[in-house]
Design an enzyme around this catalytic site. Structure first.
Site, PDB file in Angstrom:
ATOM      1  N   GLU A 126       0.854  -1.200   0.000  1.00  0.00           N
ATOM      2  CA  GLU A 126       0.000   0.000   0.000  1.00  0.00           C
ATOM      3  C   GLU A 126       0.884   1.243   0.000  1.00  0.00           C
ATOM      4  O   GLU A 126       2.100   1.145   0.179  1.00  0.00           O
ATOM      5  CB  GLU A 126      -0.882   0.011   1.258  1.00  0.00           C
ATOM      6  CG  GLU A 126      -1.749  -1.220   1.375  1.00  0.00           C
ATOM      7  CD  GLU A 126      -2.613  -1.215   2.617  1.00  0.00           C
ATOM      8  OE1 GLU A 126      -2.534  -0.251   3.415  1.00  0.00           O
ATOM      9  OE2 GLU A 126      -3.356  -2.195   2.788  1.00  0.00           O
ATOM     10  N   GLY A 340      28.658  -1.054 -25.770  1.00  0.00           N
ATOM     11  CA  GLY A 340      28.863   0.353 -26.110  1.00  0.00           C
ATOM     12  C   GLY A 340      27.531   1.046 -26.359  1.00  0.00           C
ATOM     13  O   GLY A 340      26.545   0.774 -25.670  1.00  0.00           O
ATOM     14  N   GLU A 364       9.264  -8.145  -3.892  1.00  0.00           N
ATOM     15  CA  GLU A 364       9.314  -9.353  -3.036  1.00  0.00           C
ATOM     16  C   GLU A 364      10.324  -9.176  -1.907  1.00  0.00           C
ATOM     17  O   GLU A 364      10.955 -10.132  -1.462  1.00  0.00           O
ATOM     18  CB  GLU A 364       9.668 -10.613  -3.845  1.00  0.00           C
ATOM     19  CG  GLU A 364       8.824 -10.867  -5.064  1.00  0.00           C
ATOM     20  CD  GLU A 364       7.353 -11.052  -4.736  1.00  0.00           C
ATOM     21  OE1 GLU A 364       7.041 -11.344  -3.564  1.00  0.00           O
ATOM     22  OE2 GLU A 364       6.530 -10.879  -5.633  1.00  0.00           O
TER      23      GLU A 364
HETATM   24  C1  LIG Z   1       7.078  -3.283 -10.475  1.00  0.00           C
HETATM   25  C2  LIG Z   1       6.620  -3.653  -9.111  1.00  0.00           C
HETATM   26  C3  LIG Z   1       5.700  -4.687  -8.950  1.00  0.00           C
HETATM   27  C4  LIG Z   1       5.249  -5.034  -7.677  1.00  0.00           C
HETATM   28  N1  LIG Z   1       4.300  -6.025  -7.540  1.00  0.00           N
HETATM   29  C5  LIG Z   1       3.708  -6.208  -6.333  1.00  0.00           C
HETATM   30  C6  LIG Z   1       2.596  -7.091  -6.190  1.00  0.00           C
HETATM   31  O1  LIG Z   1       2.186  -7.767  -7.144  1.00  0.00           O
HETATM   32  N2  LIG Z   1       1.998  -7.192  -4.980  1.00  0.00           N
HETATM   33  C7  LIG Z   1       2.437  -6.480  -3.904  1.00  0.00           C
HETATM   34  O2  LIG Z   1       1.845  -6.592  -2.844  1.00  0.00           O
HETATM   35  N3  LIG Z   1       3.511  -5.653  -3.994  1.00  0.00           N
HETATM   36  C8  LIG Z   1       4.144  -5.500  -5.174  1.00  0.00           C
HETATM   37  N4  LIG Z   1       5.215  -4.636  -5.298  1.00  0.00           N
HETATM   38  C9  LIG Z   1       5.671  -3.909  -4.134  1.00  0.00           C
HETATM   39  C10 LIG Z   1       7.065  -4.279  -3.637  1.00  0.00           C
HETATM   40  O3  LIG Z   1       7.076  -5.528  -3.036  1.00  0.00           O
HETATM   41  C11 LIG Z   1       7.526  -3.147  -2.703  1.00  0.00           C
HETATM   42  O4  LIG Z   1       7.763  -2.000  -3.514  1.00  0.00           O
HETATM   43  C12 LIG Z   1       8.755  -3.499  -1.902  1.00  0.00           C
HETATM   44  O5  LIG Z   1       8.480  -4.507  -0.966  1.00  0.00           O
HETATM   45  C13 LIG Z   1       9.329  -2.282  -1.161  1.00  0.00           C
HETATM   46  O6  LIG Z   1       8.348  -1.577  -0.494  1.00  0.00           O
HETATM   47  P1  LIG Z   1       8.243   0.006  -0.715  1.00  0.00           P
HETATM   48  O7  LIG Z   1       8.218   0.276  -2.178  1.00  0.00           O
HETATM   49  O8  LIG Z   1       7.083   0.520   0.057  1.00  0.00           O
HETATM   50  O9  LIG Z   1       9.562   0.600  -0.143  1.00  0.00           O
HETATM   51  P2  LIG Z   1       9.852   1.000   1.389  1.00  0.00           P
HETATM   52  O10 LIG Z   1       9.470  -0.108   2.294  1.00  0.00           O
HETATM   53  O11 LIG Z   1       9.280   2.336   1.652  1.00  0.00           O
HETATM   54  O12 LIG Z   1      11.434   1.099   1.382  1.00  0.00           O
HETATM   55  C14 LIG Z   1      12.125   2.253   0.918  1.00  0.00           C
HETATM   56  C15 LIG Z   1      13.621   2.015   1.159  1.00  0.00           C
HETATM   57  O13 LIG Z   1      13.851   1.846   2.556  1.00  0.00           O
HETATM   58  C16 LIG Z   1      14.535   0.621   2.772  1.00  0.00           C
HETATM   59  N5  LIG Z   1      14.100   0.059   4.043  1.00  0.00           N
HETATM   60  C17 LIG Z   1      12.843  -0.101   4.507  1.00  0.00           C
HETATM   61  N6  LIG Z   1      12.859  -0.676   5.714  1.00  0.00           N
HETATM   62  C18 LIG Z   1      14.157  -0.910   6.021  1.00  0.00           C
HETATM   63  C19 LIG Z   1      14.828  -1.477   7.132  1.00  0.00           C
HETATM   64  N7  LIG Z   1      14.165  -1.944   8.190  1.00  0.00           N
HETATM   65  N8  LIG Z   1      16.183  -1.514   7.125  1.00  0.00           N
HETATM   66  C20 LIG Z   1      16.871  -1.046   6.059  1.00  0.00           C
HETATM   67  N9  LIG Z   1      16.294  -0.498   4.966  1.00  0.00           N
HETATM   68  C21 LIG Z   1      14.941  -0.427   4.959  1.00  0.00           C
HETATM   69  C22 LIG Z   1      14.150  -0.258   1.600  1.00  0.00           C
HETATM   70  O14 LIG Z   1      15.080  -1.304   1.411  1.00  0.00           O
HETATM   71  C23 LIG Z   1      14.153   0.754   0.487  1.00  0.00           C
HETATM   72  O15 LIG Z   1      15.462   0.949   0.047  1.00  0.00           O
HETATM   73  C24 LIG Z   1       5.735  -4.326  -6.566  1.00  0.00           C
HETATM   74  C25 LIG Z   1       6.669  -3.301  -6.730  1.00  0.00           C
HETATM   75  C26 LIG Z   1       7.109  -2.961  -7.981  1.00  0.00           C
HETATM   76  C27 LIG Z   1       8.112  -1.851  -8.139  1.00  0.00           C
END
Ligand SMILES: Cc1cc2nc3c(=O)[nH]c(=O)nc-3n(C[C@H](O)[C@H](O)[C@H](O)COP(=O)(O)OP(=O)(O)OC[C@H]3O[C@@H](n4cnc5c(N)ncnc54)[C@H](O)[C@@H]3O)c2cc1C
Length: 391
Positions: A126, A340, A364
């Site tokens: 979300e 390149g 994931e």
């Molecule tokens: C193309 C695409 C397809 C997707 N498909 C699906 C899907 O089918 N279903 C679904 O449910 N989700 C899906 N996702 C979501 C995806 O799993 C999430 O984007 C991912 O888990 C990261 O969550 P976030 O984007 O909210 O990043 P955030 O959790 O906000 O993280 C932002 C940054 O903070 C870092 N971070 C966060 N917490 C910590 C911690 N405790 N320690 C160190 N670093 C941290 C992260 O590594 C990242 O670098 C998809 C995403 C994309 C881009």
């Protein structure tokens, strides 16, 4: 120690390679140029999946799947991963938690999904809940003989072609009651919010969906109330290992293309493969793929035939996803460099691989989250799972 693939595994590998070359790769240009496939191309590819027996490779035969074990799935997905445009997502693999459905739920969802008549999408993420699913704000509350769902899900992969969702929601807004609901897309209150564009070209979309007072029956709960996190974890383990397989396949194709190109491309009076700077890039690519693939196949063997338990597999899957996706990212970057200027053209597969592999370090569970899982394992049980060897 015998690490050879069996004759059945090798037959499967060949069948998957042939399918990728004959069905998926010829669709790459269309997918890239039109940001997806025509209905006709999609229908032809779907039929080819059925004809080749590559539908629902991850489910048991009595549920309508092909009953491949995890190692066999790796062998197949590695080949599919060679294709760009995420065309590997055409062969449908209904989400693994559906294996925990009741007989009636299987009849309505899993069996038709295995046949390719229905398609699911998994909705956890979300706006305010990504790496930390406990922050999910989608709620489910009981109202008589129904559950009522409210919330908005982001990045719902293949949500455009899906006709039902696995929605991860909190019953009564309580994270301890995380629950997965089976939700038909055509129910009143399910609304497509928008379909954002992403860096990669993906054969399907990743729309945002709102669930606004969506009423589902009491039988829409998958597993039990409160079992949502465990089900979602099953999904993560499977997907993380398969990301490992596909990224190894993608990296191997990048190496194939780079080696061919480096042998043909002549500058300064000779093929560029003769320059040690280029040769060393190729050498690093090959050695890194070998390391990642060795780990992937070992864990695949442990999962399928080595008796690894759920906890161990969860810990190992994170290491596989981390190493394979990071390796593939480095390999694809080197492949672009070797090509390149051509390496920067979208018509070149190495450019598409480079762009498309980026997300494998994010979805994931990001690389940081995989390291957290590994760190947690180290604290709780030590490093044996990673540094030891199955006996
Ligand atoms: C193309 C695409 C397809 C997707 N498909 C699906 C899907 O089918 N279903 C679904 O449910 N989700 C899906 N996702 C979501 C995806 O799993 C999430 O984007 C991912 O888990 C990261 O969550 P976030 O984007 O909210 O990043 P955030 O959790 O906000 O993280 C932002 C940054 O903070 C870092 N971070 C966060 N917490 C910590 C911690 N405790 N320690 C160190 N670093 C941290 C992260 O590594 C990242 O670098 C998809 C995403 C994309 C881009």
């Amino acid at each position: 120690m015998d690490i050879r693939l069996t004759p059945e595994d090798l037959e499967l590998q060949e069948r998957a390679r042939e399918f990728t070359e004959r069905v998926l790769i010829p669709l790459e240009r269309e997918c890239e140029e039109h940001d997806g496939l025509s209905e006709e191309s999609f229908a032809t590819a779907k039929q080819a999946v059925l004809d080749t027996g590559f539908n629902a490779i991850n489910h048991v035969e009595r549920d309508g799947g092909r009953g491949f074990d995890v190692l066999q799935q790796i062998v197949v997905e590695e080949q599919w991963g060679r294709a760009t445009g995420a065309l590997w997502d055409i062969p449908w693999r209904p989400s693994i938690p559906l294996a925990k459905a009741t007989a009636d739920q299987k009849e309505r969802y899993l069996l038709p999904a295995c046949r390719g008549e229905r398609r699911d999408a998994y909705a956890i993420t979300e706006e305010h809940a990504g790496s930390d699913p406990s922050m999910v704000r989608t709620t489910a509350r009981r109202d008589g003989d129904a559950w009522v769902l409210d919330g908005t899900k982001w990045h719902v992969t293949s949500g455009d072609v899906a006709d039902f969702f696995l929605v991860h929601a909190h019953v009564d807004a309580d994270p301890a009651k995380a629950t997965v609901f089976l939700v038909d897309k055509d129910l009143p209150g399910v609304r497509l919010v928008r379909t954002p564009k992403y860096s990669h070209t993906f054969v399907f979309e990743h729309p945002i969906f709102a669930f606004e007072g969506v009423r589902v029956g009491l039988d829409a709960v998958l597993g039990e109330v409160g079992a949502g996190y465990e089900l979602t974890k099953d999904w993560f383990v499977e997907e993380r290992i398969m990301i490992g397989a596909r990224t190894v396949g993608a990296a191997t194709r990048a190496l194939d293309l780079s080696l061919d190109f480096a042998k043909e491309r002549v500058q300064f009076g000779g093929p560029i493969v003769g320059f040690q700077a280029v040769e060393f890039m190729l050498a690093d690519m090959a050695a890194q793929i070998m390391a990642a693939k060795s780990m992937l196949y070992r864990v695949g063997w442990q999962a399928a035939r080595g008796g690894a338990d759920g906890k161990e597999l969860h810990a190992l899957a994170s290491a596989v996803k981390l190493v394979c996706s990071e390796t593939a990212g480095r390999v694809a970057d080197a492949a672009v460099q070797i090509h390149g200027g051509r390496g920067y053209m979208r018509e070149q597969p190495v450019e598409r691989l480079w762009r498309e592999l980026r997300v494998d370090r994010i979805w994931e569970g990001t690389s940081e989250i995989q390291r957290m899982v590994i760190g947690n394992e180290l604290r709780k049980r030590g490093h044996e799972a990673y540094t030891g060897w199955p006996s």
